[in-house]
Design a protein around this motif. Structure first.
Motif, short mmCIF file in Angstrom:
data_model
loop_
_atom_site.label_atom_id
_atom_site.label_comp_id
_atom_site.label_asym_id
_atom_site.label_seq_id
_atom_site.Cartn_x
_atom_site.Cartn_y
_atom_site.Cartn_z
N UNK A 170 0.82 -1.20 0.00
CA UNK A 170 0.00 0.00 0.00
C UNK A 170 0.86 1.26 0.00
N UNK A 171 1.88 1.30 0.85
CA UNK A 171 2.74 2.47 0.92
C UNK A 171 3.50 2.67 -0.39
N UNK A 172 3.93 1.58 -1.02
CA UNK A 172 4.66 1.69 -2.29
C UNK A 172 3.77 2.29 -3.37
N UNK A 173 2.53 1.78 -3.48
CA UNK A 173 1.62 2.27 -4.51
C UNK A 173 1.02 3.63 -4.15
N UNK A 174 1.12 4.03 -2.89
CA UNK A 174 0.70 5.37 -2.49
C UNK A 174 1.79 6.39 -2.79
N UNK A 175 3.03 5.99 -2.55
CA UNK A 175 4.16 6.90 -2.81
C UNK A 175 4.35 7.14 -4.30
N UNK A 176 4.07 6.13 -5.12
CA UNK A 176 4.34 6.22 -6.55
C UNK A 176 3.57 7.36 -7.23
N UNK A 225 -3.62 2.50 -10.65
CA UNK A 225 -3.14 1.34 -9.91
C UNK A 225 -3.49 1.46 -8.43
N UNK A 226 -3.37 2.67 -7.90
CA UNK A 226 -3.73 2.90 -6.50
C UNK A 226 -5.22 2.65 -6.28
N UNK A 227 -6.06 3.10 -7.22
CA UNK A 227 -7.49 2.84 -7.11
C UNK A 227 -7.78 1.34 -7.12
N UNK A 228 -7.02 0.59 -7.91
CA UNK A 228 -7.26 -0.85 -8.05
C UNK A 228 -7.01 -1.60 -6.75
#
Length: 255
Positions: A130-136, A194-197
């Protein structure tokens, strides 16, 4: 456009949004007790008090800016008397301010999670993803704004990205609108979807919750353990250790 690009701008957004909607419904039906932000305040609060408000206020303004910039047509703001220069200045200054707040708050939260051992041990693999796809998307959006809006003199995304997104939401996707978009903005858009997914399957579900029933919920009753308040005496087998030690000391002294 090749086949992959056509899918990326015509099919992938619907796949991500479908996962978002279906995932939220599934999570609500089968994991209501897991519908939480999993607060780690009990482990550390000093850094959390500084970083959390900074991040949440910043990301809130970032979200409002995205809604205004992507969903409000350019013709509407011009009809309201807002020139393109004034809009660009407001969007750039406001967007960079909100972006800096968001990045600083997120860095503080990440530092706290990495450095504070108790918080780090409470971090699951799901949290790492989650943190990785939030930071991206946050990092890519900050870079795209800095590169195109500040250093390059400005890019009018309201002529390309905005009508493309509105075409997707109206179920008439026009992938050709994304052909000439700078790569940094393209990456930001893909990272956002991707974050929404993965949104429904992480602690991010708390964003779509509202404490509507909080003012009317029943009180939680607490009862004191003090002897002056208790209605019954404590059985001897459960007396505090201090009393037992004091009693033994008295007997030894008397002997």
């Amino acid at each position: 456009m090749n086949l992959f690009e056509t899918f990326l701008w015509s099919g992938f957004p619907y796949l991500a949004l479908a996962l978002l909607v279906v995932g939220l419904v599934w999570r609500y039906r089968y994991d209501k007790f897991g519908w939480t932000s999993r607060s780690s305040q009990i482990f550390e609060s000093k850094l959390l008090r500084l970083s959390s408000p900074l991040f949440h206020v910043g990301i809130l303004f970032v979200g409002v800016g995205h809604v205004m910039g992507l969903l409000v047509p350019k013709s509407w703001t011009e009809a309201a008397g807002v020139s393109q220069h004034a809009y660009h200045l407001l969007a750039t200054v406001g967007g960079m301010t909100a972006g800096v707040m968001t990045v600083l708050g997120l860095l503080g939260l990440l530092y706290r999670r990495l450095v504070t051992k108790s918080v780090r041990l409470a971090t699951s693999r799901n949290d790492v993803v989650m943190y990785a796809l939030l930071c991206l998307p946050i990092a890519l959006g900050f870079i795209a704004t800095l590169q195109n809006q500040v250093l390059a003199g400005g890019y009018d995304y309201r002529e390309t990205i905005s009508p493309w997104l509105r075409s997707v939401l109206s179920f008439q996707p026009d992938a050709a609108l994304m052909a000439g978009v700078p790569a940094s903005f393209k990456l930001h858009v893909v990272a956002g979807f991707l974050l929404f997914a993965i949104w429904p399957f992480t602690r991010l579900v708390h964003v779509v919750s509202a404490p509507v029933a909080y003012p009317t919920r029943p009180y939680v009753v607490y009862r004191s353990r003090e002897d002056g308040v208790r209605g019954a005496q404590t059985p001897r087998g459960w007396e505090p250790v201090a009393k037992n030690e004091q009693r033994r000391g008295s007997r030894s002294y008397g002997a």
